[in-house]
Design a protein around this motif. Structure first.
Motif, PDB file in Angstrom:
ATOM      1  N   SER A  94       0.896  -1.204   0.319  1.00 51.70           N
ATOM      2  CA  SER A  94       0.028  -0.030  -0.021  1.00 51.70           C
ATOM      3  C   SER A  94       0.829   1.252  -0.066  1.00 51.70           C
ATOM      4  CB  SER A  94      -0.907   0.001   1.213  1.00 51.70           C
ATOM      5  OG  SER A  94      -1.798   1.089   1.103  1.00 51.70           O
ATOM      6  N   GLU A  95       1.853   1.264   0.872  1.00 49.33           N
ATOM      7  CA  GLU A  95       2.843   2.290   1.006  1.00 49.33           C
ATOM      8  C   GLU A  95       3.547   2.594  -0.516  1.00 49.33           C
ATOM      9  OE1 GLU A  95       6.793   3.929   3.071  1.00 49.33           O
ATOM     10  OE2 GLU A  95       5.911   2.209   3.810  1.00 49.33           O
ATOM     11  N   LEU A  96       4.042   1.474  -1.113  1.00 58.84           N
ATOM     12  CA  LEU A  96       4.505   1.797  -2.436  1.00 58.84           C
ATOM     13  C   LEU A  96       3.726   2.233  -3.361  1.00 58.84           C
ATOM     14  CD1 LEU A  96       7.002   0.834  -4.112  1.00 58.84           C
ATOM     15  CD2 LEU A  96       6.121  -1.383  -4.504  1.00 58.84           C
ATOM     16  N   VAL A  97       2.583   1.865  -3.419  1.00 60.65           N
ATOM     17  CA  VAL A  97       1.612   2.456  -4.403  1.00 60.65           C
ATOM     18  C   VAL A  97       1.329   3.558  -4.326  1.00 60.65           C
ATOM     19  CG1 VAL A  97      -0.831   2.003  -5.302  1.00 60.65           C
ATOM     20  CG2 VAL A  97       0.573  -0.108  -4.855  1.00 60.65           C
ATOM     21  N   GLY A  98       1.302   3.875  -2.826  1.00 62.57           N
ATOM     22  CA  GLY A  98       1.053   5.441  -2.793  1.00 62.57           C
ATOM     23  C   GLY A  98       1.963   6.328  -3.245  1.00 62.57           C
ATOM     24  N   LYS A  99       3.464   5.706  -3.035  1.00 57.30           N
ATOM     25  CA  LYS A  99       4.435   6.583  -3.178  1.00 57.30           C
ATOM     26  C   LYS A  99       4.375   6.759  -5.138  1.00 57.30           C
ATOM     27  CE  LYS A  99       7.486   5.901   0.520  1.00 57.30           C
ATOM     28  NZ  LYS A  99       8.620   5.185   0.794  1.00 57.30           N
ATOM     29  N   LEU A 100       4.140   5.476  -5.739  1.00 52.07           N
ATOM     30  CA  LEU A 100       3.902   5.639  -7.049  1.00 52.07           C
ATOM     31  C   LEU A 100       2.994   6.505  -7.716  1.00 52.07           C
ATOM     32  CD1 LEU A 100       5.316   4.227  -9.546  1.00 52.07           C
ATOM     33  CD2 LEU A 100       3.625   2.436  -9.245  1.00 52.07           C
ATOM     34  N   ALA A 101       1.812   6.534  -7.077  1.00 55.34           N
ATOM     35  CA  ALA A 101       0.665   7.581  -7.384  1.00 55.34           C
ATOM     36  C   ALA A 101       1.155   8.866  -7.065  1.00 55.34           C
ATOM     37  CB  ALA A 101      -0.416   6.966  -6.582  1.00 55.34           C
ATOM     38  N   LYS A 102       1.954   9.181  -6.055  1.00 51.82           N
ATOM     39  CA  LYS A 102       2.210  10.462  -5.938  1.00 51.82           C
ATOM     40  C   LYS A 102       3.355  10.996  -7.018  1.00 51.82           C
ATOM     41  CE  LYS A 102       1.656  10.899  -0.829  1.00 51.82           C
ATOM     42  NZ  LYS A 102       2.260  10.921   0.510  1.00 51.82           N
ATOM     43  N   ALA A 103       4.252   9.943  -7.227  1.00 59.82           N
ATOM     44  CA  ALA A 103       5.235  10.136  -8.580  1.00 59.82           C
ATOM     45  C   ALA A 103       4.630  10.613  -9.756  1.00 59.82           C
ATOM     46  CB  ALA A 103       6.322   9.231  -8.396  1.00 59.82           C
ATOM     47  N   GLN A 104       3.442   9.707  -9.890  1.00 59.24           N
ATOM     48  CA  GLN A 104       2.909   9.999 -11.218  1.00 59.24           C
ATOM     49  C   GLN A 104       1.875  11.243 -11.296  1.00 59.24           C
ATOM     50  OE1 GLN A 104       1.249   6.379 -13.474  1.00 59.24           O
ATOM     51  NE2 GLN A 104      -0.914   7.664 -13.072  1.00 59.24           N
ATOM     52  N   ALA A 105       1.260  11.575 -10.179  1.00 59.27           N
ATOM     53  CA  ALA A 105       0.760  12.811  -9.971  1.00 59.27           C
ATOM     54  C   ALA A 105       1.614  13.800 -10.524  1.00 59.27           C
ATOM     55  CB  ALA A 105       0.000  12.807  -8.812  1.00 59.27           C
ATOM     56  N   LYS A 106       2.863  13.917  -9.860  1.00 58.08           N
ATOM     57  CA  LYS A 106       3.784  14.873  -9.943  1.00 58.08           C
ATOM     58  C   LYS A 106       4.207  15.057 -11.379  1.00 58.08           C
ATOM     59  CE  LYS A 106       6.962  17.829  -7.983  1.00 58.08           C
ATOM     60  NZ  LYS A 106       6.604  18.938  -7.706  1.00 58.08           N
ATOM     61  N   ILE A 107       4.671  13.930 -12.202  1.00 57.57           N
ATOM     62  CA  ILE A 107       4.685  13.710 -13.460  1.00 57.57           C
ATOM     63  C   ILE A 107       3.668  14.599 -14.394  1.00 57.57           C
ATOM     64  CG2 ILE A 107       4.954  12.364 -15.600  1.00 57.57           C
ATOM     65  CD1 ILE A 107       6.416  10.371 -13.733  1.00 57.57           C
ATOM     66  N   LEU A 108       2.620  14.180 -14.015  1.00 56.93           N
ATOM     67  CA  LEU A 108       1.267  14.859 -14.752  1.00 56.93           C
ATOM     68  C   LEU A 108       0.708  16.054 -14.441  1.00 56.93           C
ATOM     69  CD1 LEU A 108      -0.829  11.405 -15.080  1.00 56.93           C
ATOM     70  CD2 LEU A 108       0.907  12.246 -16.761  1.00 56.93           C
ATOM     71  N   GLU A 109       1.289  16.711 -13.643  1.00 55.76           N
ATOM     72  CA  GLU A 109       1.010  18.038 -12.990  1.00 55.76           C
ATOM     73  C   GLU A 109       0.851  19.092 -14.197  1.00 55.76           C
ATOM     74  OE1 GLU A 109       3.533  19.716 -10.049  1.00 55.76           O
ATOM     75  OE2 GLU A 109       2.267  18.772  -8.360  1.00 55.76           O
ATOM     76  N   LYS A 110       1.688  18.905 -14.977  1.00 57.31           N
ATOM     77  CA  LYS A 110       1.801  19.924 -15.955  1.00 57.31           C
ATOM     78  C   LYS A 110       1.619  19.541 -17.348  1.00 57.31           C
ATOM     79  CE  LYS A 110       5.206  23.007 -13.493  1.00 57.31           C
ATOM     80  NZ  LYS A 110       5.799  22.534 -12.569  1.00 57.31           N
ATOM     81  N   SER A 111       1.040  18.168 -17.192  1.00 54.78           N
ATOM     82  CA  SER A 111       0.760  17.606 -18.617  1.00 54.78           C
ATOM     83  C   SER A 111      -0.733  17.734 -18.836  1.00 54.78           C
ATOM     84  CB  SER A 111       1.070  16.013 -18.406  1.00 54.78           C
ATOM     85  OG  SER A 111       0.703  15.382 -19.579  1.00 54.78           O
ATOM     86  N   LYS A 112      -1.116  17.963 -20.342  1.00 50.12           N
ATOM     87  CA  LYS A 112      -2.340  18.154 -20.441  1.00 50.12           C
ATOM     88  C   LYS A 112      -2.978  16.650 -21.038  1.00 50.12           C
ATOM     89  CE  LYS A 112      -5.338  20.231 -23.984  1.00 50.12           C
ATOM     90  NZ  LYS A 112      -5.290  21.059 -25.451  1.00 50.12           N
ATOM     91  N   TRP A 113      -4.339  16.451 -20.829  1.00 50.96           N
ATOM     92  CA  TRP A 113      -4.956  15.056 -20.960  1.00 50.96           C
ATOM     93  C   TRP A 113      -5.516  15.367 -22.357  1.00 50.96           C
ATOM     94  CZ3 TRP A 113      -5.858  10.215 -19.915  1.00 50.96           C
ATOM     95  CH2 TRP A 113      -7.019   9.485 -20.536  1.00 50.96           C
ATOM     96  N   VAL A 114      -5.104  14.370 -23.133  1.00 50.26           N
ATOM     97  CA  VAL A 114      -5.794  14.610 -24.717  1.00 50.26           C
ATOM     98  C   VAL A 114      -6.596  13.342 -24.987  1.00 50.26           C
ATOM     99  CG1 VAL A 114      -4.012  16.149 -25.382  1.00 50.26           C
ATOM    100  CG2 VAL A 114      -3.642  13.662 -25.595  1.00 50.26           C
ATOM    101  N   GLY A 115      -6.746  12.169 -24.249  1.00 50.29           N
ATOM    102  CA  GLY A 115      -7.592  11.326 -24.298  1.00 50.29           C
ATOM    103  C   GLY A 115      -7.110  10.395 -25.472  1.00 50.29           C
ATOM    104  N   ALA A 116      -8.081  10.139 -26.197  1.00 50.44           N
ATOM    105  CA  ALA A 116      -7.668   9.098 -27.380  1.00 50.44           C
ATOM    106  C   ALA A 116      -6.961   9.692 -28.524  1.00 50.44           C
ATOM    107  CB  ALA A 116      -8.927   8.570 -27.933  1.00 50.44           C
ATOM    108  N   ASP A 117      -6.891  11.277 -28.442  1.00 48.51           N
ATOM    109  CA  ASP A 117      -6.142  11.807 -29.407  1.00 48.51           C
ATOM    110  C   ASP A 117      -4.690  11.788 -29.346  1.00 48.51           C
ATOM    111  OD1 ASP A 117      -6.254  13.209 -31.863  1.00 48.51           O
ATOM    112  OD2 ASP A 117      -6.462  15.142 -30.743  1.00 48.51           O
TER     113      ASP A 117
END
Length: 168
Positions: A94-117
């Motif tokens: 659970s702790e490992l997944v939590g850290k991974l989720a935080k890291a991914q959220a940090k990566i995506l902070e300035k990223s734009k969701w473009v979906g299927a495009d």
């Protein structure tokens, strides 16, 4: 093929095992050919599983019908959601997944969701048709292979991402 949820008695790690039959599972277990992919323990047993019982065709719910209508030609659903039948998660995992989720959220902070495009947008950025900017979205296996073949720099995300329109 049959899929069993397996658990190692030493580390209580849950994982899947695919076998030709129940007998194949028993034979491989007796021969010591099954071990935990996380800790390497050979102390393996079947985990408690809920049976996968399908509903009758004439009793299909609207959700099941809707899901069936979302199938694409490859037989995969368009709106896949991560699922698990694990009833208990270790604190370490659970702790490992939590850290991974935080890291991914940090990566995506300035990223734009473009979906299927995603594939189109990534190509446009790669070929200079669009200003470089971080994006994320979805792509089929074929699209990913084509992008990699073209030299477009992409990377898979370790955890699923909910599209902005589905978040509350």
């Amino acid at each position: 093929m049959i899929v069993f949820d397996l658990i190692c008695r030493d580390g209580e790690h849950l994982f899947e095992g695919w076998f030709g039959s129940s007998r194949d599972y028993e034979d491989q277990l007796r021969a010591g050919l099954i071990d935990c992919p996380i800790c390497g323990s050979a102390a393996i047993e079947k985990a408690v599983m809920a049976p996968n019982v399908g509903i009758k065709a004439n009793q299909r719910s609207s959700a099941a019908t809707s899901s069936a209508n979302q199938m694409d030609v490859s037989g995969e659903t368009e709106n896949k959601q991560p699922i698990s039948n694990a009833t208990e998660i270790s604190p370490e995992y659970s702790e490992l997944v939590g850290k991974l989720a935080k890291a991914q959220a940090k990566i995506l902070e300035k990223s734009k969701w473009v979906g299927a495009d995603f594939s189109e947008q990534a190509r446009a950025i790669h070929y200079g048709e669009k200003d470089a900017s971080p994006i994320h979205g979805t792509a089929s296996k074929d699209d990913v292979a084509e992008l990699e073949e073209e030299g477009v720099e992409i990377m898979p995300l370790p955890l699923p991402v909910n599209p902005p329109e589905s978040q509350n």
